[in-house]
Design a protein around this motif. Sequence first.
Motif, short mmCIF file in Angstrom:
data_model
loop_
_atom_site.label_atom_id
_atom_site.label_comp_id
_atom_site.label_asym_id
_atom_site.label_seq_id
_atom_site.Cartn_x
_atom_site.Cartn_y
_atom_site.Cartn_z
N TYR A 6 6.93 -3.78 1.41
CA TYR A 6 7.25 -3.15 2.95
C TYR A 6 6.87 -2.66 3.80
N GLN A 7 5.70 -1.97 2.90
CA GLN A 7 4.91 -0.99 3.62
C GLN A 7 4.08 -1.97 4.75
N ASP A 10 5.88 -3.68 7.43
CA ASP A 10 6.30 -3.09 8.43
C ASP A 10 4.65 -2.66 9.46
N SER A 13 4.20 -6.41 11.28
CA SER A 13 5.66 -6.13 12.11
C SER A 13 4.76 -4.89 13.73
N SER A 14 4.16 -4.22 13.36
CA SER A 14 3.00 -3.04 14.52
C SER A 14 2.66 -3.91 15.22
N ALA A 23 15.15 -4.22 4.78
CA ALA A 23 14.61 -2.63 4.60
C ALA A 23 13.94 -2.34 2.94
#
Length: 398
Positions: A6-7, A10, A13-14, A23
Amino acid sequence: MNIHEYQARDLLSSAGVAVPRGAVAKTAEEAEAIARSLPCNSFVVKAQVHAGGRGKGHFVDGYKSGVHLVKTPHQVREVAKHMIGNTLITHQTGPEGKPVHSVLVGESTEIARELYLAIVLDRSSGCPVIVASQQGGMEIETVAEKKPEAILREVIHPGLGLQPYQARKVSIFLGFPSTGLRAPCRLLHAAYRLFIEKDCSQVEINPLAVTKGGDVVALDAKLNFDDNALFRHKEIQDLQDPSQEDPRDLAAAEHHLNYIGLEGNIGCMVNGAGLAMATLDLIQAAGGKPANFLDVGGGASEAMITAAFRLLQADTTVQAIFVNIFGGILKCDLLAQGMIAACRSNPPRVPIIVRLQGTNVEQGRKLLKESGLPLIPAEGLLEGAEKAVAAASGKKGM
Ligand code: GDP
Ligand code: MN
């Protein structure tokens, strides 16, 4: 350093890589609430551990697979309840598995094609390399073995960066039509930028999915970071999850020891990485199995030696300790003092085999002898390894 999926999502995605909506949840209730907030009617629940192969893995209690596809938020809750607090075993976790403290709840993606994409550091060329294959979803090692021609390796010049022609070449190899190269090329550039900016040692997206709608999304992501560059990425350091690490490795890191836990029962304390590697080989050659790699380094202090020795003594899998020191910058008497200090506060539980050579070797041997500690001396390298193997199997040397 490793982080959770999940990290990684993120971060990707950024950086501009498309990932499915979702999530992370730490409880079954949270998992259900996330599912209710997602605008979709099928969901994926994924156990978060620092290991791959979750889909084909199983939990210690027999519950199957760390990746479940379900239809309702209620089912999401049920799956999450099974997973959280459980231990997942995959071919990458070792037989003891990894604890699951959270799950990723996401929209399920309708997959048309599963691709493989990774950017890793290629040590032979000293450059980043893109590894790509249309055979995604499965282990790249298996593809490499069975169908090596299905893998493209594109070496990137670190000074020039990823060139547009290279991104097109990789995209075409991945089966994108020449009229549809924009999305995969953009993704490749974004992933490469992330690799460089965050000092990654690996960005692996497996599978990189082409959806039925024609989008390209990172369904699974594994990021690894160069530990030596972590000091300049506080935001990455903050992602560390000690529950996923070998406790021995954590204790070693606290004392800045160069330590890697292994599966055998002979604890090793060596100075110099080369000698440490050779020691592992010698133990194997003598028929034993090392419990660890430990290089106390050239400039180790007495405190570091003491800490290193304590670490080996505290490891309950260790049945014998082999100290193999070639005193160069590290002096043998200092090594002896560190060992004696460790043994005073924590009397030896297993046989200790000591092979000392080099600077101040006589003073070192004398200190050890006078300490009254039950040590087994060895002169030669193989002799030391053989004595350690015999002692660990309880045969002789005691
Ligand atoms: P891994 O087993 O740890 O590598 O976990 P992955 O996230 O790669 O999931 C394993 C497999 O589950 C993937 O290769 C897919 O085939 C499948 N999978 C994962 N997420 C989805 C999803 O959203 N939709 C569908 N249809 N399959 C998925
Ligand atoms: Mn995967």
